[in-house]
Design a protein around this motif. Structure first.
Motif, PDB file in Angstrom:
ATOM      1  N   GLU A   1      37.116 -22.103 -31.179  1.00 30.76           N
ATOM      2  CA  GLU A   1      36.770 -23.179 -32.103  1.00 30.76           C
ATOM      3  C   GLU A   1      37.610 -23.143 -33.376  1.00 30.76           C
ATOM      4  OE1 GLU A   1      32.582 -23.046 -32.871  1.00 30.76           O
ATOM      5  OE2 GLU A   1      32.075 -23.336 -30.759  1.00 30.76           O
ATOM      6  N   MET A   2      38.043 -21.957 -33.789  1.00 31.15           N
ATOM      7  CA  MET A   2      38.803 -21.812 -35.029  1.00 31.15           C
ATOM      8  C   MET A   2      40.312 -22.029 -34.846  1.00 31.15           C
ATOM      9  SD  MET A   2      36.970 -18.628 -36.973  1.00 31.15           S
ATOM     10  CE  MET A   2      37.498 -17.420 -35.783  1.00 31.15           C
ATOM     11  N   LEU A   3      40.782 -21.919 -33.621  1.00 27.66           N
ATOM     12  CA  LEU A   3      42.218 -21.986 -33.368  1.00 27.66           C
ATOM     13  C   LEU A   3      42.716 -23.425 -33.260  1.00 27.66           C
ATOM     14  CD1 LEU A   3      42.422 -19.169 -30.679  1.00 27.66           C
ATOM     15  CD2 LEU A   3      43.121 -19.027 -33.075  1.00 27.66           C
ATOM     16  N   PRO A   4      43.972 -23.662 -33.632  1.00 31.54           N
ATOM     17  CA  PRO A   4      44.532 -25.015 -33.521  1.00 31.54           C
ATOM     18  C   PRO A   4      44.756 -25.409 -32.058  1.00 31.54           C
ATOM     19  CG  PRO A   4      46.192 -23.475 -34.312  1.00 31.54           C
ATOM     20  CD  PRO A   4      44.903 -22.722 -34.240  1.00 31.54           C
ATOM     21  N   ALA A   5      44.097 -26.472 -31.620  1.00 30.21           N
ATOM     22  CA  ALA A   5      44.159 -26.905 -30.224  1.00 30.21           C
ATOM     23  C   ALA A   5      45.544 -27.373 -29.809  1.00 30.21           C
ATOM     24  CB  ALA A   5      43.145 -28.020 -29.985  1.00 30.21           C
ATOM     25  N   ASN A   6      46.380 -27.749 -30.762  1.00 33.54           N
ATOM     26  CA  ASN A   6      47.732 -28.189 -30.415  1.00 33.54           C
ATOM     27  C   ASN A   6      48.682 -27.016 -30.177  1.00 33.54           C
ATOM     28  OD1 ASN A   6      47.628 -27.558 -33.206  1.00 33.54           O
ATOM     29  ND2 ASN A   6      49.460 -28.770 -33.556  1.00 33.54           N
ATOM     30  N   LEU A   7      48.249 -25.798 -30.474  1.00 36.68           N
ATOM     31  CA  LEU A   7      49.107 -24.615 -30.296  1.00 36.68           C
ATOM     32  C   LEU A   7      48.594 -23.647 -29.235  1.00 36.68           C
ATOM     33  CD1 LEU A   7      49.875 -23.778 -34.028  1.00 36.68           C
ATOM     34  CD2 LEU A   7      51.280 -25.080 -32.424  1.00 36.68           C
ATOM     35  N   LEU A   8      47.284 -23.600 -29.062  1.00 34.52           N
ATOM     36  CA  LEU A   8      46.674 -22.631 -28.154  1.00 34.52           C
ATOM     37  C   LEU A   8      45.742 -23.322 -27.178  1.00 34.52           C
ATOM     38  CD1 LEU A   8      46.044 -20.223 -31.046  1.00 34.52           C
ATOM     39  CD2 LEU A   8      47.516 -19.670 -29.140  1.00 34.52           C
ATOM     40  N   LEU A   9      45.653 -22.783 -25.963  1.00 36.95           N
ATOM     41  CA  LEU A   9      44.866 -23.398 -24.911  1.00 36.95           C
ATOM     42  C   LEU A   9      44.099 -22.334 -24.156  1.00 36.95           C
ATOM     43  CD1 LEU A   9      44.300 -26.044 -23.281  1.00 36.95           C
ATOM     44  CD2 LEU A   9      46.237 -25.397 -21.848  1.00 36.95           C
ATOM     45  N   ARG A  10      42.827 -22.584 -23.942  1.00 32.88           N
ATOM     46  CA  ARG A  10      42.025 -21.669 -23.130  1.00 32.88           C
ATOM     47  C   ARG A  10      42.279 -22.009 -21.665  1.00 32.88           C
ATOM     48  NH1 ARG A  10      35.830 -19.944 -24.277  1.00 32.88           N
ATOM     49  NH2 ARG A  10      35.744 -18.269 -22.755  1.00 32.88           N
TER      50      ARG A  10
ATOM     51  N   ILE B   1      44.281 -18.915 -13.774  1.00 33.86           N
ATOM     52  CA  ILE B   1      43.728 -20.115 -14.382  1.00 33.86           C
ATOM     53  C   ILE B   1      42.310 -20.275 -13.838  1.00 33.86           C
ATOM     54  CG2 ILE B   1      43.926 -22.612 -14.635  1.00 33.86           C
ATOM     55  CD1 ILE B   1      46.938 -22.283 -14.076  1.00 33.86           C
ATOM     56  N   GLY B   2      41.348 -20.342 -14.725  1.00 30.55           N
ATOM     57  CA  GLY B   2      39.964 -20.521 -14.301  1.00 30.55           C
ATOM     58  C   GLY B   2      39.719 -21.920 -13.764  1.00 30.55           C
ATOM     59  N   LYS B   3      38.803 -22.037 -12.830  1.00 25.39           N
ATOM     60  CA  LYS B   3      38.502 -23.328 -12.205  1.00 25.39           C
ATOM     61  C   LYS B   3      38.129 -24.393 -13.229  1.00 25.39           C
ATOM     62  CE  LYS B   3      36.974 -21.315  -7.874  1.00 25.39           C
ATOM     63  NZ  LYS B   3      35.840 -21.072  -6.982  1.00 25.39           N
ATOM     64  N   ARG B   4      37.437 -23.992 -14.273  1.00 26.01           N
ATOM     65  CA  ARG B   4      37.023 -24.944 -15.310  1.00 26.01           C
ATOM     66  C   ARG B   4      38.191 -25.451 -16.145  1.00 26.01           C
ATOM     67  NH1 ARG B   4      32.479 -22.283 -18.815  1.00 26.01           N
ATOM     68  NH2 ARG B   4      32.725 -24.281 -19.857  1.00 26.01           N
ATOM     69  N   TYR B   5      39.328 -24.778 -16.086  1.00 25.39           N
ATOM     70  CA  TYR B   5      40.447 -25.095 -16.975  1.00 25.39           C
ATOM     71  C   TYR B   5      41.662 -25.667 -16.254  1.00 25.39           C
ATOM     72  CZ  TYR B   5      37.444 -22.200 -19.816  1.00 25.39           C
ATOM     73  OH  TYR B   5      36.349 -21.690 -20.466  1.00 25.39           O
ATOM     74  N   VAL B   6      41.598 -25.780 -14.939  1.00 28.85           N
ATOM     75  CA  VAL B   6      42.732 -26.254 -14.145  1.00 28.85           C
ATOM     76  C   VAL B   6      43.172 -27.641 -14.577  1.00 28.85           C
ATOM     77  CG1 VAL B   6      43.460 -26.946 -11.823  1.00 28.85           C
ATOM     78  CG2 VAL B   6      42.236 -24.805 -12.155  1.00 28.85           C
ATOM     79  N   HIS B   7      42.215 -28.536 -14.834  1.00 29.14           N
ATOM     80  CA  HIS B   7      42.569 -29.911 -15.200  1.00 29.14           C
ATOM     81  C   HIS B   7      43.368 -29.960 -16.493  1.00 29.14           C
ATOM     82  CE1 HIS B   7      38.896 -29.299 -17.539  1.00 29.14           C
ATOM     83  NE2 HIS B   7      39.298 -30.301 -18.310  1.00 29.14           N
ATOM     84  N   GLN B   8      43.076 -29.076 -17.446  1.00 32.32           N
ATOM     85  CA  GLN B   8      43.821 -29.046 -18.707  1.00 32.32           C
ATOM     86  C   GLN B   8      45.274 -28.637 -18.477  1.00 32.32           C
ATOM     87  OE1 GLN B   8      41.782 -26.406 -21.363  1.00 32.32           O
ATOM     88  NE2 GLN B   8      39.975 -27.701 -21.490  1.00 32.32           N
ATOM     89  N   ILE B   9      45.473 -27.647 -17.621  1.00 32.31           N
ATOM     90  CA  ILE B   9      46.826 -27.175 -17.335  1.00 32.31           C
ATOM     91  C   ILE B   9      47.620 -28.256 -16.617  1.00 32.31           C
ATOM     92  CG2 ILE B   9      48.191 -25.468 -16.076  1.00 32.31           C
ATOM     93  CD1 ILE B   9      46.792 -24.263 -18.452  1.00 32.31           C
ATOM     94  N   LYS B  10      47.013 -28.911 -15.637  1.00 34.75           N
ATOM     95  CA  LYS B  10      47.706 -29.961 -14.892  1.00 34.75           C
ATOM     96  C   LYS B  10      48.044 -31.130 -15.803  1.00 34.75           C
ATOM     97  CE  LYS B  10      46.070 -28.810 -10.324  1.00 34.75           C
ATOM     98  NZ  LYS B  10      45.372 -29.252  -9.123  1.00 34.75           N
TER      99      LYS B  10
END
Length: 78
Positions: free
Chosen positions: A26-35, A64-73
């Protein structure tokens, strides 16, 4: 490590902090870091997809976790 995080840094020793990964996210910049997994947040500019559909950073393959695959793609298309 439960509520402890190991933060890997390029030019310095890793940091060990007592904090949940969710609160750090929540504290990290979303434009630089990705879970990308329940246990990993990575710098976007360091992400390279491996042939096994993991993320490769500095020669290490991170799942890559199943919940996060869509973000990576989505990111890979841009």
């Amino acid at each position: 490590m439960k509520d402890y995080l190991k933060i890997a840094r390029v030019k310095d020793k890793p940091l060990l902090v007592k904090q949940s990964i969710s609160s750090l996210e929540e504290m990290l910049p979303a434009n630089l870091l990705l879970r990308i997994h329940r246990s990993f947040i990575v710098a976007i500019d360091k992400i390279r997809l491996s042939p096994t559909n993991d993320v490769e950073i500095g020669g290490l393959e991170i799942p890559i976790g199943k919940r996060y695959v869509h973000q990576i793609k989505k990111m890979a298309k841009n």
